[in-house]
Scaffold this motif. Structure first.
Motif, PDB file in Angstrom:
ATOM      1  N   ASP A  59       0.810  -1.216   0.000  1.00  0.00           N
ATOM      2  CA  ASP A  59       0.000   0.000   0.000  1.00  0.00           C
ATOM      3  C   ASP A  59       0.849   1.274   0.000  1.00  0.00           C
ATOM      4  O   ASP A  59       0.300   2.379   0.018  1.00  0.00           O
ATOM      5  CB  ASP A  59      -0.923   0.030   1.221  1.00  0.00           C
ATOM      6  CG  ASP A  59      -1.984  -1.048   1.180  1.00  0.00           C
ATOM      7  OD1 ASP A  59      -2.406  -1.495   2.262  1.00  0.00           O
ATOM      8  OD2 ASP A  59      -2.396  -1.440   0.070  1.00  0.00           O
ATOM      9  N   TYR A  60       2.162   1.117  -0.030  1.00  0.00           N
ATOM     10  CA  TYR A  60       3.078   2.235   0.126  1.00  0.00           C
ATOM     11  C   TYR A  60       4.094   2.291  -0.998  1.00  0.00           C
ATOM     12  O   TYR A  60       4.534   1.264  -1.527  1.00  0.00           O
ATOM     13  CB  TYR A  60       3.838   2.119   1.447  1.00  0.00           C
ATOM     14  CG  TYR A  60       3.007   2.360   2.673  1.00  0.00           C
ATOM     15  CD1 TYR A  60       3.090   3.577   3.352  1.00  0.00           C
ATOM     16  CD2 TYR A  60       2.143   1.390   3.157  1.00  0.00           C
ATOM     17  CE1 TYR A  60       2.326   3.805   4.482  1.00  0.00           C
ATOM     18  CE2 TYR A  60       1.374   1.612   4.280  1.00  0.00           C
ATOM     19  CZ  TYR A  60       1.474   2.821   4.940  1.00  0.00           C
ATOM     20  OH  TYR A  60       0.715   3.049   6.057  1.00  0.00           O
ATOM     21  N   ALA A  61       4.475   3.507  -1.364  1.00  0.00           N
ATOM     22  CA  ALA A  61       5.702   3.690  -2.117  1.00  0.00           C
ATOM     23  C   ALA A  61       6.871   3.439  -1.178  1.00  0.00           C
ATOM     24  O   ALA A  61       6.800   3.747   0.010  1.00  0.00           O
ATOM     25  CB  ALA A  61       5.776   5.103  -2.696  1.00  0.00           C
ATOM     26  N   VAL A  62       7.937   2.862  -1.707  1.00  0.00           N
ATOM     27  CA  VAL A  62       9.098   2.520  -0.896  1.00  0.00           C
ATOM     28  C   VAL A  62      10.350   3.091  -1.545  1.00  0.00           C
ATOM     29  O   VAL A  62      10.474   3.094  -2.773  1.00  0.00           O
ATOM     30  CB  VAL A  62       9.239   0.993  -0.726  1.00  0.00           C
ATOM     31  CG1 VAL A  62      10.382   0.672   0.223  1.00  0.00           C
ATOM     32  CG2 VAL A  62       7.943   0.392  -0.202  1.00  0.00           C
ATOM     33  N   GLY A  63      11.268   3.558  -0.723  1.00  0.00           N
ATOM     34  CA  GLY A  63      12.496   4.118  -1.249  1.00  0.00           C
ATOM     35  C   GLY A  63      13.705   3.744  -0.422  1.00  0.00           C
ATOM     36  O   GLY A  63      13.591   3.334   0.740  1.00  0.00           O
ATOM     37  N   TRP A  64      14.865   3.873  -1.060  1.00  0.00           N
ATOM     38  CA  TRP A  64      16.146   3.719  -0.390  1.00  0.00           C
ATOM     39  C   TRP A  64      16.868   5.058  -0.420  1.00  0.00           C
ATOM     40  O   TRP A  64      16.901   5.737  -1.456  1.00  0.00           O
ATOM     41  CB  TRP A  64      17.015   2.664  -1.062  1.00  0.00           C
ATOM     42  CG  TRP A  64      16.576   1.256  -0.804  1.00  0.00           C
ATOM     43  CD1 TRP A  64      15.772   0.486  -1.582  1.00  0.00           C
ATOM     44  CD2 TRP A  64      16.933   0.448   0.320  1.00  0.00           C
ATOM     45  NE1 TRP A  64      15.598  -0.752  -1.023  1.00  0.00           N
ATOM     46  CE2 TRP A  64      16.306  -0.800   0.154  1.00  0.00           C
ATOM     47  CE3 TRP A  64      17.725   0.656   1.449  1.00  0.00           C
ATOM     48  CZ2 TRP A  64      16.437  -1.835   1.076  1.00  0.00           C
ATOM     49  CZ3 TRP A  64      17.855  -0.372   2.367  1.00  0.00           C
ATOM     50  CH2 TRP A  64      17.214  -1.599   2.171  1.00  0.00           C
ATOM     51  N   PHE A  65      17.452   5.411   0.705  1.00  0.00           N
ATOM     52  CA  PHE A  65      18.231   6.627   0.856  1.00  0.00           C
ATOM     53  C   PHE A  65      19.576   6.262   1.461  1.00  0.00           C
ATOM     54  O   PHE A  65      19.748   5.178   2.017  1.00  0.00           O
ATOM     55  CB  PHE A  65      17.505   7.630   1.750  1.00  0.00           C
ATOM     56  CG  PHE A  65      16.181   8.082   1.198  1.00  0.00           C
ATOM     57  CD1 PHE A  65      16.067   9.309   0.560  1.00  0.00           C
ATOM     58  CD2 PHE A  65      15.053   7.285   1.306  1.00  0.00           C
ATOM     59  CE1 PHE A  65      14.853   9.728   0.043  1.00  0.00           C
ATOM     60  CE2 PHE A  65      13.835   7.691   0.790  1.00  0.00           C
ATOM     61  CZ  PHE A  65      13.744   8.923   0.154  1.00  0.00           C
ATOM     62  N   ARG A  66      20.528   7.164   1.357  1.00  0.00           N
ATOM     63  CA  ARG A  66      21.820   6.922   1.971  1.00  0.00           C
ATOM     64  C   ARG A  66      22.388   8.216   2.511  1.00  0.00           C
ATOM     65  O   ARG A  66      22.074   9.300   2.034  1.00  0.00           O
ATOM     66  CB  ARG A  66      22.800   6.266   0.989  1.00  0.00           C
ATOM     67  CG  ARG A  66      23.193   7.131  -0.200  1.00  0.00           C
ATOM     68  CD  ARG A  66      24.042   6.325  -1.179  1.00  0.00           C
ATOM     69  NE  ARG A  66      24.473   7.122  -2.315  1.00  0.00           N
ATOM     70  CZ  ARG A  66      25.137   6.636  -3.355  1.00  0.00           C
ATOM     71  NH1 ARG A  66      25.448   5.343  -3.392  1.00  0.00           N
ATOM     72  NH2 ARG A  66      25.500   7.440  -4.348  1.00  0.00           N
ATOM     73  N   SER A  84       3.849   2.285  -5.521  1.00  0.00           N
ATOM     74  CA  SER A  84       2.917   1.248  -5.079  1.00  0.00           C
ATOM     75  C   SER A  84       1.819   0.987  -6.094  1.00  0.00           C
ATOM     76  O   SER A  84       1.211  -0.081  -6.086  1.00  0.00           O
ATOM     77  CB  SER A  84       2.290   1.634  -3.736  1.00  0.00           C
ATOM     78  OG  SER A  84       1.510   2.812  -3.858  1.00  0.00           O
ATOM     79  N   SER A  85       1.550   1.942  -6.965  1.00  0.00           N
ATOM     80  CA  SER A  85       0.430   1.838  -7.894  1.00  0.00           C
ATOM     81  C   SER A  85       0.725   0.948  -9.092  1.00  0.00           C
ATOM     82  O   SER A  85      -0.089   0.089  -9.452  1.00  0.00           O
ATOM     83  CB  SER A  85      -0.001   3.222  -8.373  1.00  0.00           C
ATOM     84  OG  SER A  85       1.059   3.898  -9.011  1.00  0.00           O
ATOM     85  N   ASP A  86       1.888   1.142  -9.727  1.00  0.00           N
ATOM     86  CA  ASP A  86       2.210   0.375 -10.927  1.00  0.00           C
ATOM     87  C   ASP A  86       3.610  -0.228 -10.914  1.00  0.00           C
ATOM     88  O   ASP A  86       4.026  -0.824 -11.904  1.00  0.00           O
ATOM     89  CB  ASP A  86       2.024   1.230 -12.179  1.00  0.00           C
ATOM     90  CG  ASP A  86       2.887   2.474 -12.195  1.00  0.00           C
ATOM     91  OD1 ASP A  86       2.711   3.297 -13.109  1.00  0.00           O
ATOM     92  OD2 ASP A  86       3.735   2.634 -11.298  1.00  0.00           O
ATOM     93  N   ALA A 123       9.149   4.246   3.707  1.00  0.00           N
ATOM     94  CA  ALA A 123       7.856   3.985   3.087  1.00  0.00           C
ATOM     95  C   ALA A 123       6.937   5.179   3.307  1.00  0.00           C
ATOM     96  O   ALA A 123       6.934   5.778   4.379  1.00  0.00           O
ATOM     97  CB  ALA A 123       7.225   2.719   3.663  1.00  0.00           C
ATOM     98  N   ASP A 124       6.171   5.498   2.296  1.00  0.00           N
ATOM     99  CA  ASP A 124       5.238   6.609   2.363  1.00  0.00           C
ATOM    100  C   ASP A 124       4.074   6.317   1.432  1.00  0.00           C
ATOM    101  O   ASP A 124       4.258   5.703   0.381  1.00  0.00           O
ATOM    102  CB  ASP A 124       5.930   7.923   1.956  1.00  0.00           C
ATOM    103  CG  ASP A 124       5.192   9.156   2.421  1.00  0.00           C
ATOM    104  OD1 ASP A 124       5.684   9.839   3.334  1.00  0.00           O
ATOM    105  OD2 ASP A 124       4.112   9.453   1.859  1.00  0.00           O
ATOM    106  N   ARG A 125       2.886   6.746   1.808  1.00  0.00           N
ATOM    107  CA  ARG A 125       1.724   6.527   0.946  1.00  0.00           C
ATOM    108  C   ARG A 125       1.800   7.332  -0.345  1.00  0.00           C
ATOM    109  O   ARG A 125       1.097   7.017  -1.306  1.00  0.00           O
ATOM    110  CB  ARG A 125       0.436   6.852   1.701  1.00  0.00           C
ATOM    111  CG  ARG A 125       0.089   5.825   2.769  1.00  0.00           C
ATOM    112  CD  ARG A 125      -1.345   5.984   3.233  1.00  0.00           C
ATOM    113  NE  ARG A 125      -1.701   4.953   4.203  1.00  0.00           N
ATOM    114  CZ  ARG A 125      -2.155   3.747   3.880  1.00  0.00           C
ATOM    115  NH1 ARG A 125      -2.313   3.412   2.607  1.00  0.00           N
ATOM    116  NH2 ARG A 125      -2.460   2.875   4.833  1.00  0.00           N
ATOM    117  N   PHE A 126       2.662   8.342  -0.381  1.00  0.00           N
ATOM    118  CA  PHE A 126       2.779   9.202  -1.551  1.00  0.00           C
ATOM    119  C   PHE A 126       4.184   9.099  -2.129  1.00  0.00           C
ATOM    120  O   PHE A 126       5.176   9.410  -1.463  1.00  0.00           O
ATOM    121  CB  PHE A 126       2.450  10.648  -1.193  1.00  0.00           C
ATOM    122  CG  PHE A 126       1.054  10.820  -0.683  1.00  0.00           C
ATOM    123  CD1 PHE A 126      -0.014  10.888  -1.566  1.00  0.00           C
ATOM    124  CD2 PHE A 126       0.798  10.905   0.671  1.00  0.00           C
ATOM    125  CE1 PHE A 126      -1.312  11.035  -1.104  1.00  0.00           C
ATOM    126  CE2 PHE A 126      -0.492  11.054   1.151  1.00  0.00           C
ATOM    127  CZ  PHE A 126      -1.551  11.117   0.254  1.00  0.00           C
TER     128      PHE A 126
END
Length: 126
Positions: free
Chosen positions: A31-38, A53-55, A98-101
């Motif tokens: 249900d979330y967009a997910v990212g990696w940061f450093r 998360s959508s496509d 993770a963030d919904r947007f």
């Protein structure tokens, strides 16, 4: 409990590979967009990669030159970062988020609603 836990970091020689994992619990990652940061010592946190998360569209920092790949396994509620041909300048603490947007991760370094892991150290050195 809402948690993101990174694993897979360590010491690797230049040109080597590592796969980082980020396991989510307490919420459904699909249900979330997910990212990696450093974040390298003395430097600001920067975005590495994120996935919608959508496509499932993926985004990467341009300077990576195709060396990294983000993926997600919804059944395992886990996101991965495959890192190839590592360079000393890749040395940093790597965080998953993770963030919904998606825009909060793609266009910014998170916001107040972003869920963060505690990071895993990646050191690239000979």
């Amino acid at each position: 409990q809402v948690q993101l836990v990174e694993s897979g970091g360590g010491l690797v020689q230049p040109g080597g590979s590592l796969t980082l994992s980020c396991a989510a619990s307490g919420f459904t990652l699909d249900d979330y967009a997910v990212g990696w940061f450093r974040q390298a010592p003395g430097k600001e946190r920067e975005g590495v990669s994120c996935i919608s998360s959508s496509d499932g569209t993926t985004y990467y920092q341009g300077s990576l030159d195709g060396r990294f790949a983000i993926s997600k396994d919804n059944a395992k509620n886990t996101v991965y970062l495959q890192m190839n041909n590592l360079k000393p300048e890749d040395t940093a603490v790597y965080y998953c988020a993770a963030d919904r947007f998606l825009v909060s991760l793609r266009d910014s370094v998170g916001d107040e609603e972003t869920k963060w892991g505690q990071g895993t150290q990646v050191t690239v050195s000979s």
